[in-house]
Design an enzyme around this catalytic site. Structure first.
Site, PDB file in Angstrom:
ATOM      1  N   GLU A   1     119.086  61.334 -43.658  1.00 37.09           N
ATOM      2  CA  GLU A   1     120.290  61.792 -43.333  1.00 37.09           C
ATOM      3  C   GLU A   1     120.579  61.917 -41.641  1.00 37.09           C
ATOM      4  O   GLU A   1     119.673  62.108 -41.166  1.00 37.09           O
ATOM      5  CB  GLU A   1     120.662  63.343 -43.806  1.00 37.09           C
ATOM      6  CG  GLU A   1     121.916  63.829 -43.488  1.00 37.09           C
ATOM      7  CD  GLU A   1     122.257  65.058 -44.519  1.00 37.09           C
ATOM      8  OE1 GLU A   1     122.013  65.121 -45.691  1.00 37.09           O
ATOM      9  OE2 GLU A   1     122.428  66.046 -43.820  1.00 37.09           O
TER      10      GLU A   1
ATOM     11  N   THR B   1     126.653  63.181 -42.349  1.00 32.67           N
ATOM     12  CA  THR B   1     127.334  64.458 -42.854  1.00 32.67           C
ATOM     13  C   THR B   1     128.928  64.370 -42.029  1.00 32.67           C
ATOM     14  O   THR B   1     129.183  63.606 -41.312  1.00 32.67           O
ATOM     15  CB  THR B   1     126.502  65.509 -41.881  1.00 32.67           C
ATOM     16  OG1 THR B   1     126.422  65.260 -40.459  1.00 32.67           O
ATOM     17  CG2 THR B   1     125.219  65.721 -42.472  1.00 32.67           C
ATOM     18  N   TYR B   2     129.553  65.390 -42.536  1.00 25.01           N
ATOM     19  CA  TYR B   2     130.938  65.709 -42.301  1.00 25.01           C
ATOM     20  C   TYR B   2     130.970  66.782 -41.400  1.00 25.01           C
ATOM     21  O   TYR B   2     130.707  67.673 -41.824  1.00 25.01           O
ATOM     22  CB  TYR B   2     131.637  65.575 -43.387  1.00 25.01           C
ATOM     23  CG  TYR B   2     133.210  65.374 -43.406  1.00 25.01           C
ATOM     24  CD1 TYR B   2     133.726  64.227 -43.119  1.00 25.01           C
ATOM     25  CD2 TYR B   2     134.166  66.295 -43.271  1.00 25.01           C
ATOM     26  CE1 TYR B   2     135.242  63.934 -42.974  1.00 25.01           C
ATOM     27  CE2 TYR B   2     135.424  66.158 -43.347  1.00 25.01           C
ATOM     28  CZ  TYR B   2     135.909  65.099 -42.995  1.00 25.01           C
ATOM     29  OH  TYR B   2     137.370  64.752 -42.841  1.00 25.01           O
TER      30      TYR B   2
ATOM     31  N   ALA C   1     132.628  70.082 -39.078  1.00 26.01           N
ATOM     32  CA  ALA C   1     133.561  71.347 -39.377  1.00 26.01           C
ATOM     33  C   ALA C   1     134.979  71.018 -38.967  1.00 26.01           C
ATOM     34  O   ALA C   1     135.631  71.788 -39.381  1.00 26.01           O
ATOM     35  CB  ALA C   1     132.891  72.404 -38.775  1.00 26.01           C
TER      36      ALA C   1
ATOM     37  N   HIS D   1     129.493  61.955 -46.517  1.00 26.44           N
ATOM     38  CA  HIS D   1     129.797  63.221 -46.881  1.00 26.44           C
ATOM     39  C   HIS D   1     131.376  63.692 -46.679  1.00 26.44           C
ATOM     40  O   HIS D   1     131.821  63.183 -45.749  1.00 26.44           O
ATOM     41  CB  HIS D   1     128.927  64.199 -46.080  1.00 26.44           C
ATOM     42  CG  HIS D   1     127.430  64.109 -46.080  1.00 26.44           C
ATOM     43  ND1 HIS D   1     126.733  65.532 -46.016  1.00 26.44           N
ATOM     44  CD2 HIS D   1     126.900  63.207 -46.387  1.00 26.44           C
ATOM     45  CE1 HIS D   1     125.527  65.057 -46.252  1.00 26.44           C
ATOM     46  NE2 HIS D   1     125.297  63.641 -46.579  1.00 26.44           N
TER      47      HIS D   1
ATOM     48  N   ASP E   1     131.622  75.161 -45.153  1.00 26.92           N
ATOM     49  CA  ASP E   1     131.445  76.397 -44.825  1.00 26.92           C
ATOM     50  C   ASP E   1     132.789  76.877 -43.984  1.00 26.92           C
ATOM     51  O   ASP E   1     133.118  76.357 -43.333  1.00 26.92           O
ATOM     52  CB  ASP E   1     129.956  76.616 -44.083  1.00 26.92           C
ATOM     53  CG  ASP E   1     128.877  76.676 -44.799  1.00 26.92           C
ATOM     54  OD1 ASP E   1     129.064  77.153 -46.103  1.00 26.92           O
ATOM     55  OD2 ASP E   1     127.880  76.174 -44.367  1.00 26.92           O
TER      56      ASP E   1
ATOM     57  N   ALA F   1     133.333  72.772 -54.563  1.00 31.47           N
ATOM     58  CA  ALA F   1     132.854  71.176 -54.507  1.00 31.47           C
ATOM     59  C   ALA F   1     133.160  70.666 -55.899  1.00 31.47           C
ATOM     60  O   ALA F   1     133.530  69.310 -55.871  1.00 31.47           O
ATOM     61  CB  ALA F   1     131.548  71.438 -53.964  1.00 31.47           C
TER      62      ALA F   1
ATOM     63  N   HIS G   1     122.338  79.221 -53.519  1.00 32.57           N
ATOM     64  CA  HIS G   1     123.437  79.354 -52.266  1.00 32.57           C
ATOM     65  C   HIS G   1     123.408  80.749 -51.862  1.00 32.57           C
ATOM     66  O   HIS G   1     123.289  81.640 -52.725  1.00 32.57           O
ATOM     67  CB  HIS G   1     124.811  79.095 -52.612  1.00 32.57           C
ATOM     68  CG  HIS G   1     125.759  78.851 -51.598  1.00 32.57           C
ATOM     69  ND1 HIS G   1     126.285  79.680 -51.181  1.00 32.57           N
ATOM     70  CD2 HIS G   1     126.016  77.613 -50.650  1.00 32.57           C
ATOM     71  CE1 HIS G   1     127.154  79.680 -50.116  1.00 32.57           C
ATOM     72  NE2 HIS G   1     127.151  78.197 -49.819  1.00 32.57           N
TER      73      HIS G   1
HETATM   74  P1  FAD Z   1     130.248  74.831 -53.966  1.00 26.43           P
HETATM   75  O1  FAD Z   1     129.475  74.100 -54.937  1.00 26.43           O
HETATM   76  O2  FAD Z   1     131.615  74.852 -54.067  1.00 26.43           O
HETATM   77  O3  FAD Z   1     129.674  76.477 -53.821  1.00 26.43           O
HETATM   78  C1  FAD Z   1     130.244  77.229 -52.746  1.00 26.43           C
HETATM   79  C2  FAD Z   1     130.151  78.562 -53.235  1.00 26.43           C
HETATM   80  O4  FAD Z   1     131.141  78.778 -54.302  1.00 26.43           O
HETATM   81  C3  FAD Z   1     128.881  79.142 -53.731  1.00 26.43           C
HETATM   82  O5  FAD Z   1     128.656  80.442 -53.439  1.00 26.43           O
HETATM   83  C4  FAD Z   1     129.100  78.990 -55.091  1.00 26.43           C
HETATM   84  O6  FAD Z   1     127.986  79.753 -55.796  1.00 26.43           O
HETATM   85  C5  FAD Z   1     130.408  79.533 -55.480  1.00 26.43           C
HETATM   86  N1  FAD Z   1     131.139  78.715 -56.508  1.00 26.43           N
HETATM   87  C6  FAD Z   1     131.271  77.130 -56.905  1.00 26.43           C
HETATM   88  N2  FAD Z   1     131.962  77.135 -57.744  1.00 26.43           N
HETATM   89  C7  FAD Z   1     132.212  78.320 -58.535  1.00 26.43           C
HETATM   90  C8  FAD Z   1     132.928  78.516 -59.697  1.00 26.43           C
HETATM   91  N3  FAD Z   1     133.478  77.743 -60.579  1.00 26.43           N
HETATM   92  N4  FAD Z   1     133.097  79.819 -59.803  1.00 26.43           N
HETATM   93  C9  FAD Z   1     132.482  80.778 -58.955  1.00 26.43           C
HETATM   94  N5  FAD Z   1     131.929  80.628 -57.899  1.00 26.43           N
HETATM   95  C10 FAD Z   1     131.641  79.259 -57.503  1.00 26.43           C
HETATM   96  N6  FAD Z   1     128.359  71.193 -44.846  1.00 26.43           N
HETATM   97  C11 FAD Z   1     129.078  70.502 -43.932  1.00 26.43           C
HETATM   98  O7  FAD Z   1     130.293  70.992 -43.464  1.00 26.43           O
HETATM   99  N7  FAD Z   1     129.451  68.979 -43.683  1.00 26.43           N
HETATM  100  C12 FAD Z   1     128.226  68.532 -44.580  1.00 26.43           C
HETATM  101  O8  FAD Z   1     128.101  67.076 -44.354  1.00 26.43           O
HETATM  102  C13 FAD Z   1     127.121  69.117 -45.222  1.00 26.43           C
HETATM  103  N8  FAD Z   1     126.509  68.385 -45.976  1.00 26.43           N
HETATM  104  C14 FAD Z   1     125.352  68.892 -46.836  1.00 26.43           C
HETATM  105  C15 FAD Z   1     124.369  68.258 -47.421  1.00 26.43           C
HETATM  106  C16 FAD Z   1     123.666  69.044 -48.238  1.00 26.43           C
HETATM  107  C17 FAD Z   1     122.600  68.321 -49.067  1.00 26.43           C
HETATM  108  C18 FAD Z   1     123.476  70.628 -48.444  1.00 26.43           C
HETATM  109  C19 FAD Z   1     122.826  71.129 -49.322  1.00 26.43           C
HETATM  110  C20 FAD Z   1     124.471  71.323 -47.721  1.00 26.43           C
HETATM  111  C21 FAD Z   1     125.534  70.464 -46.782  1.00 26.43           C
HETATM  112  N9  FAD Z   1     126.456  71.073 -46.349  1.00 26.43           N
HETATM  113  C22 FAD Z   1     127.418  70.401 -45.348  1.00 26.43           C
HETATM  114  C23 FAD Z   1     126.504  72.656 -46.399  1.00 26.43           C
HETATM  115  C24 FAD Z   1     127.599  73.052 -47.670  1.00 26.43           C
HETATM  116  O9  FAD Z   1     128.949  72.504 -47.416  1.00 26.43           O
HETATM  117  C25 FAD Z   1     127.587  74.724 -47.753  1.00 26.43           C
HETATM  118  O10 FAD Z   1     126.149  74.812 -48.222  1.00 26.43           O
HETATM  119  C26 FAD Z   1     128.487  75.353 -48.417  1.00 26.43           C
HETATM  120  O11 FAD Z   1     128.562  76.559 -48.315  1.00 26.43           O
HETATM  121  C27 FAD Z   1     128.412  74.959 -49.868  1.00 26.43           C
HETATM  122  O12 FAD Z   1     128.952  74.057 -50.300  1.00 26.43           O
HETATM  123  P2  FAD Z   1     128.498  73.381 -51.910  1.00 26.43           P
HETATM  124  O13 FAD Z   1     129.142  71.992 -51.784  1.00 26.43           O
HETATM  125  O14 FAD Z   1     127.371  73.747 -52.499  1.00 26.43           O
HETATM  126  O15 FAD Z   1     129.805  74.150 -52.570  1.00 26.43           O
END
Ligand code: FAD
Length: 297
Positions: free
Chosen positions: A23, A54-55, A57, A83, A115, A134, A158
């Site tokens: 990455e 990565t993407y 903020a 990303h 985030d 997501a 998370h």
């Molecule tokens: P989601 O899966 O949407 O989850 C976010 C929150 O919503 C969690 O608390 C989850 O429990 C809750 N949630 C999700 N779906 C539901 C539902 N249906 N009902 C109720 N609650 C729900 N960040 C960046 O800005 N740029 C990047 O490039 C980047 N790359 C990353 C790569 C990896 C491998 C990882 C592990 C993280 C990365 N992140 C990045 C960080 C990530 O964006 C954050 O951790 C963010 O807080 C969560 O993203 P997610 O895609 O898991 O979100």
């Protein structure tokens, strides 16, 4: 250990071979770009299954992600995974970015929520006309051009999840929306990864989940990154590195040795591969490869 040249990312990861992937992040200036492309060319001979970018903020680095992944697709032998996050974007903007990736020859996407500015525990406010989770972006990417989509998974859950079980259900929802693989945050202990796999498999998540590795080369830097991602560096890891706190070279060597040990434990625990958070440098990853006896194929 694996090589993914010419084969689909998911095929390699699912095929029982072990995947390696790297990455990178979009650089802010010319010196950063030089460092990134040096790391990319140092690591390319290892034929990773994919390399992801990565993407940010916000701001210009977002365009840089599109540019770099396009250049990787065009000018290297590697498969880029771009990303994309929901932060600050309307659905139409996200569609336009997906189209830009498609035009640039990028066929793989990591679909993330991103985030809030105050970190992963802060309350999430959806952008007007944008997406909340997501899983919605996974669905959008699928319908808009058939991307192969990966998603984030969290070895300790998370930080804002209600429980570990609820966290596993979020991963299941992303799989049901069309995600084909997942990559975890920085893993510090193989047991944490094994716990995630157990919770996920128990409720029907069957996509490959690749653990994320970041060797600790500076306690201060990793502590900051771990705090930002919501889980502090475990005491056991700190205790092992504490004796070297005032000797940067010794700390680095111990950090690389620990990461290599962790890689071995993860593979022994059934991990389908290893995803390295390179911070746009190749040296630490190459040092780990040497210890794991991973060589250029
Ligand atoms: P989601 O899966 O949407 O989850 C976010 C929150 O919503 C969690 O608390 C989850 O429990 C809750 N949630 C999700 N779906 C539901 C539902 N249906 N009902 C109720 N609650 C729900 N960040 C960046 O800005 N740029 C990047 O490039 C980047 N790359 C990353 C790569 C990896 C491998 C990882 C592990 C993280 C990365 N992140 C990045 C960080 C990530 O964006 C954050 O951790 C963010 O807080 C969560 O993203 P997610 O895609 O898991 O979100």
């Amino acid at each position: 250990m694996v090589r993914g040249l010419g084969r689909g990312v998911v095929d390699v990861i699912r095929g029982g071979e072990r995947s390696i992937s790297f990455e990178f992040f979009p650089p802010k200036d010319a010196a950063g770009a030089e460092q990134l492309w040096k790391a990319i060319s140092d690591l390319e001979p290892y034929a990773p299954t994919f390399v992801s970018v990565t993407y940010g903020a916000g701001g210009s680095t977002r365009d840089t992600t599109v540019e770099i992944t396009g250049r990787i697709a065009r000018d290297t032998s590697m498969t880029p995974v771009a990303h994309l996050t929901c932060v600050g974007h309307t659905r139409e903007e996200l569609e336009a970015i997906l189209d830009a990736y498609d035009d640039a020859g990028v066929r793989h996407l990591m679909a993330l929520r991103g985030d809030p500015a105050d970190g992963p525990r802060a309350e999430w406010t959806v952008t007007e006309g944008g997406l909340t989770y997501a899983s919605e972006l996974v669905d959008l990417a699928h319908r808009r051009g058939g991307f192969v989509v990966g998603v984030a998974a969290f070895s300790l859950g998370h930080p804002s999840a209600e429980s570990l079980e609820a966290d596993a259900h979020v991963l299941l929802a992303k799989q049901q929306a069309g995600a084909e693989f997942a990559v975890t945050d920085m893993v510090f202990a193989a047991d944490d990864y094994a716990g995630l796999i157990e919770r996920a498999r128990a409720i029907g998540v069957d996509i490959p989940i690749v653990p994320g590795i970041m060797p600790i080369l500076s306690l201060r830097q990793v502590s900051r990154m771990a705090e930002l991602s919501g889980h502090p560096v475990p005491d056991a890891v700190r205790a092992r590195l504490a004796p070297y706190e005032h000797d940067a070279a010794a700390l680095r060597a111990a950090g690389v040795a620990m990461a290599a040990e962790l890689c071995e434990e993860l593979l022994a625990a059934g991990a389908p591969g290893l995803h390295f958070y390179t911070l746009n440098r190749s040296r630490a990853t190459l040092e780990i490869f040497e210890r794991l006896r991973i060589s250029v194929p």
